[in-house]
Write a protein that holds these residues in place. Structure first.
Motif, PDB file in Angstrom:
ATOM      1  N   MET A 167       0.846  -1.179   0.000  1.00 52.04           N
ATOM      2  CA  MET A 167       0.000   0.000   0.000  1.00 52.04           C
ATOM      3  C   MET A 167       0.881   1.229   0.000  1.00 52.04           C
ATOM      4  N   THR A 168       0.542   2.203  -0.801  1.00 47.85           N
ATOM      5  CA  THR A 168       1.337   3.414  -0.921  1.00 47.85           C
ATOM      6  C   THR A 168       0.587   4.580  -0.321  1.00 47.85           C
TER       7      THR A 168
ATOM      8  N   ARG B 133      -3.204 -12.317  -3.321  1.00 44.02           N
ATOM      9  CA  ARG B 133      -4.528 -12.583  -3.905  1.00 44.02           C
ATOM     10  C   ARG B 133      -5.348 -11.315  -4.109  1.00 44.02           C
ATOM     11  N   LEU B 134      -5.053 -10.246  -3.386  1.00 44.79           N
ATOM     12  CA  LEU B 134      -5.897  -9.058  -3.387  1.00 44.79           C
ATOM     13  C   LEU B 134      -5.777  -8.244  -4.663  1.00 44.79           C
ATOM     14  N   LYS B 135      -6.909  -7.762  -5.138  1.00 39.96           N
ATOM     15  CA  LYS B 135      -6.956  -6.829  -6.263  1.00 39.96           C
ATOM     16  C   LYS B 135      -7.408  -5.492  -5.701  1.00 39.96           C
ATOM     17  N   ARG B 136      -6.453  -4.595  -5.557  1.00 46.01           N
ATOM     18  CA  ARG B 136      -6.699  -3.311  -4.919  1.00 46.01           C
ATOM     19  C   ARG B 136      -7.018  -2.232  -5.950  1.00 46.01           C
ATOM     20  N   SER B 137      -7.632  -1.147  -5.474  1.00 44.16           N
ATOM     21  CA  SER B 137      -7.862   0.021  -6.322  1.00 44.16           C
ATOM     22  C   SER B 137      -6.515   0.690  -6.601  1.00 44.16           C
ATOM     23  N   ALA B 138      -6.524   1.709  -7.439  1.00 41.06           N
ATOM     24  CA  ALA B 138      -5.288   2.421  -7.788  1.00 41.06           C
ATOM     25  C   ALA B 138      -4.596   3.005  -6.564  1.00 41.06           C
ATOM     26  N   ASP B 139      -5.371   3.329  -5.535  1.00 39.35           N
ATOM     27  CA  ASP B 139      -4.776   3.876  -4.310  1.00 39.35           C
ATOM     28  C   ASP B 139      -4.471   2.793  -3.277  1.00 39.35           C
ATOM     29  N   GLY B 140      -4.549   1.526  -3.692  1.00 43.20           N
ATOM     30  CA  GLY B 140      -4.147   0.426  -2.829  1.00 43.20           C
ATOM     31  C   GLY B 140      -5.175  -0.024  -1.822  1.00 43.20           C
ATOM     32  N   LEU B 141      -6.430   0.323  -2.045  1.00 43.12           N
ATOM     33  CA  LEU B 141      -7.480   0.018  -1.071  1.00 43.12           C
ATOM     34  C   LEU B 141      -8.473  -1.013  -1.598  1.00 43.12           C
TER      35      LEU B 141
END
Length: 138
Positions: A1-2, A20-28
């Motif tokens: 996470m950035t 496994r996680l597919k995060r949004s562009a902001d890492g959430l």
């Protein structure tokens, strides 16, 4: 996470779960909180890897505040604690469902859920006879 400064926030989330996680562009990831025994949808919050790790290991829901850019544990200031009963990823691994035992209000407005006030359509409002039947393929 950035973080907003571009510096990654450290996380203790296991690499197997993190991969496994597919995060949004902001890492959430969106995290839906649901009352475990009634199925009532309480709120939607956001988690990064560390918030998910804390939720999995402490038994309390931890979220990432996008406005304050900090972690918050539900109930630390309000007393309206979310005790974690189970945590699941959806089929795409881009949303977390946290089943909780909610003490008090889940919404910051003081409402039981964040979905109590602005109901756009209720099942009872639909007249079963007025709904158009789906067209037949034959």
């Amino acid at each position: 996470m950035t973080s907003t400064t571009g510096t990654p926030r450290p996380s203790s989330l296991t690499p197997e779960i993190a991969a496994r996680l597919k995060r949004s562009a902001d890492g959430l990831l969106p995290a839906i909180a649901q009352q475990y025994d009634t199925g009532e949808v309480l709120m939607l919050g956001w988690m990064d890897d560390e918030a998910l790790h804390r939720t999995l290991t402490t038994g309390r829901c931890t979220y990432w505040s996008r406005s304050r850019q900090e972690y918050w544990v539900k109930g630390d200031t309000s007393g309206h604690v979310q005790w974690v009963k189970s945590v699941a990823l959806d089929c795409d691994a881009d949303t977390v469902l946290v089943k909780v035992d909610q003490l008090g209000a889940a919404c910051h407005t003081g409402a039981r859920t964040c979905f109590d006030e602005d109901v756009l359509l209720k099942d009872a409002d639909r007249d079963a006879g007025s709904a158009a039947a789906p067209a037949s393929d034959q």
